[in-house]
Design a protein around this motif. Sequence first.
Motif, PDB file in Angstrom:
ATOM      1  N   GLN A  36       0.841  -1.195   0.000  1.00  0.00           N
ATOM      2  CA  GLN A  36       0.000   0.000   0.000  1.00  0.00           C
ATOM      3  C   GLN A  36       0.876   1.245   0.000  1.00  0.00           C
ATOM      4  O   GLN A  36       2.021   1.230   0.469  1.00  0.00           O
ATOM      5  N   CYS A  37       0.348   2.335  -0.534  1.00  0.00           N
ATOM      6  CA  CYS A  37       1.088   3.586  -0.590  1.00  0.00           C
ATOM      7  C   CYS A  37       1.039   4.291   0.763  1.00  0.00           C
ATOM      8  O   CYS A  37      -0.033   4.522   1.321  1.00  0.00           O
ATOM      9  N   ILE A  38       2.217   4.614   1.299  1.00  0.00           N
ATOM     10  CA  ILE A  38       2.310   5.416   2.512  1.00  0.00           C
ATOM     11  C   ILE A  38       3.285   6.555   2.253  1.00  0.00           C
ATOM     12  O   ILE A  38       4.263   6.395   1.530  1.00  0.00           O
ATOM     13  N   GLY A  39       3.022   7.704   2.816  1.00  0.00           N
ATOM     14  CA  GLY A  39       3.906   8.840   2.591  1.00  0.00           C
ATOM     15  C   GLY A  39       3.901   9.256   1.136  1.00  0.00           C
ATOM     16  O   GLY A  39       2.887   9.198   0.450  1.00  0.00           O
ATOM     17  N   GLU A  40       5.080   9.649   0.653  1.00  0.00           N
ATOM     18  CA  GLU A  40       5.215  10.078  -0.735  1.00  0.00           C
ATOM     19  C   GLU A  40       5.619   8.896  -1.606  1.00  0.00           C
ATOM     20  O   GLU A  40       6.799   8.581  -1.750  1.00  0.00           O
ATOM     21  N   TYR A 187      -0.432   4.311 -24.729  1.00  0.00           N
ATOM     22  CA  TYR A 187      -1.149   4.966 -23.636  1.00  0.00           C
ATOM     23  C   TYR A 187      -0.726   4.367 -22.294  1.00  0.00           C
ATOM     24  O   TYR A 187      -0.489   3.155 -22.195  1.00  0.00           O
ATOM     25  N   GLU A 188      -0.637   5.234 -21.301  1.00  0.00           N
ATOM     26  CA  GLU A 188      -0.471   4.758 -19.934  1.00  0.00           C
ATOM     27  C   GLU A 188      -1.851   4.483 -19.357  1.00  0.00           C
ATOM     28  O   GLU A 188      -2.801   5.243 -19.588  1.00  0.00           O
ATOM     29  N   LEU A 189      -1.965   3.380 -18.617  1.00  0.00           N
ATOM     30  CA  LEU A 189      -3.251   2.961 -18.064  1.00  0.00           C
ATOM     31  C   LEU A 189      -3.234   3.131 -16.551  1.00  0.00           C
ATOM     32  O   LEU A 189      -2.301   2.678 -15.870  1.00  0.00           O
ATOM     33  N   TYR A 190      -4.264   3.790 -16.028  1.00  0.00           N
ATOM     34  CA  TYR A 190      -4.393   4.019 -14.594  1.00  0.00           C
ATOM     35  C   TYR A 190      -5.798   3.620 -14.149  1.00  0.00           C
ATOM     36  O   TYR A 190      -6.745   3.661 -14.927  1.00  0.00           O
ATOM     37  N   THR A 241       8.141  -0.037  -9.473  1.00  0.00           N
ATOM     38  CA  THR A 241       8.634   0.499  -8.211  1.00  0.00           C
ATOM     39  C   THR A 241       7.496   1.227  -7.502  1.00  0.00           C
ATOM     40  O   THR A 241       6.432   1.479  -8.087  1.00  0.00           O
ATOM     41  N   ASP A 242       7.738   1.612  -6.246  1.00  0.00           N
ATOM     42  CA  ASP A 242       6.705   2.353  -5.522  1.00  0.00           C
ATOM     43  C   ASP A 242       6.431   3.700  -6.175  1.00  0.00           C
ATOM     44  O   ASP A 242       5.277   4.121  -6.293  1.00  0.00           O
ATOM     45  N   THR A 243       7.483   4.385  -6.617  1.00  0.00           N
ATOM     46  CA  THR A 243       7.276   5.697  -7.249  1.00  0.00           C
ATOM     47  C   THR A 243       6.561   5.570  -8.591  1.00  0.00           C
ATOM     48  O   THR A 243       5.832   6.474  -9.001  1.00  0.00           O
ATOM     49  N   LEU A 244       6.760   4.457  -9.288  1.00  0.00           N
ATOM     50  CA  LEU A 244       6.081   4.251 -10.565  1.00  0.00           C
ATOM     51  C   LEU A 244       4.626   3.849 -10.359  1.00  0.00           C
ATOM     52  O   LEU A 244       3.720   4.394 -10.996  1.00  0.00           O
ATOM     53  N   LEU A 245       4.392   2.902  -9.465  1.00  0.00           N
ATOM     54  CA  LEU A 245       3.036   2.399  -9.250  1.00  0.00           C
ATOM     55  C   LEU A 245       2.108   3.500  -8.754  1.00  0.00           C
ATOM     56  O   LEU A 245       0.937   3.559  -9.128  1.00  0.00           O
ATOM     57  N   TYR A 246       2.631   4.419  -7.938  1.00  0.00           N
ATOM     58  CA  TYR A 246       1.789   5.460  -7.333  1.00  0.00           C
ATOM     59  C   TYR A 246       2.126   6.846  -7.880  1.00  0.00           C
ATOM     60  O   TYR A 246       2.004   7.851  -7.167  1.00  0.00           O
ATOM     61  N   ARG A 248       0.562   8.608 -10.045  1.00  0.00           N
ATOM     62  CA  ARG A 248      -0.629   9.446 -10.203  1.00  0.00           C
ATOM     63  C   ARG A 248      -1.440   9.343  -8.920  1.00  0.00           C
ATOM     64  O   ARG A 248      -1.900   8.261  -8.551  1.00  0.00           O
ATOM     65  N   LYS A 249      -1.630  10.425  -8.244  1.00  0.00           N
ATOM     66  CA  LYS A 249      -2.259  10.428  -6.924  1.00  0.00           C
ATOM     67  C   LYS A 249      -3.645   9.796  -6.969  1.00  0.00           C
ATOM     68  O   LYS A 249      -4.481  10.133  -7.799  1.00  0.00           O
TER      69      LYS A 249
END
Length: 287
Positions: A36-40, A187-190, A241-246, A248-249
Amino acid sequence: MKRYIICTLLCISVLFSLSALEWPTDTNQFLRLFGQCIGEHTFEQGMAFENAETVRAADNGTLLIALTARHGQGMFPSTLGNALVLLHNDGLQTIYGNLESTTAFGNRVAAEATSVIGRTGNSGWSMPNDLLFQVSDSERKVYINPLLLLPAVTDKTAPQIQNIVLVNDQNTAFQAAGQRNVRQGSYELYAEISDTADIGTHTFSPFRVSIVVNGTNLRTIPFETITQKERESYLGTTAFTDTLLYRRKGSLYLGKIILSRGKSDILITARDITGNEKAERFTVQAD
């Protein structure tokens, strides 16, 4: 001894022979789950139990190290606060963070499964009385999703998939629900993907997400292990990575897809640890 197999996907299977663990506390009210995303844009490398008090050894083990607040060591982050790290016969390590102190363990060297090893406090990166719990394999430099090893949980609620978005090379976003015609290209998919153990409780990361385009399984994103490599954290053997997966807020990055001329059928499926699934399908016309 029970044994489990963790299969990391994308055509590469890495086998871990693991023994079952016991609950590390008397409550199984979760605050955050693995990945899960925590912090930045940072991965939760274990899981957090909400309003836990008594902390118990998840398996028979010996004390490897006691960490003090604000001082991490090696692969163990300082965000754990006061923490105990136990080493087990199978080579795994269990980590117990956000403790009141490490002195409750006293002069003991070993701990039996379910024995009390401390109490939660307010020393780590969490709320008071939350328990930060992690399982790691330091030799392989991976963290393992604790829910793969802990007793099964009861959950009948499927994950949710909302707000599916396609983003082109010009950073223009198209809502999948309302956009039926786009230009062919990359296209990037989110998508906003979340899970709940019970209706009205906290939202969590899923256990697995798969993307199928025109009947072909394009990729699977498993929340099973987190690999440490060159100061980056990756989901299993994927390139996420965490920065890649998250990036887009509020959404998960699901990778790039190529839309060729004509219709493309896109299926996103999210699964939780108990097997509940949710699928969302949409079709776009590329000109």
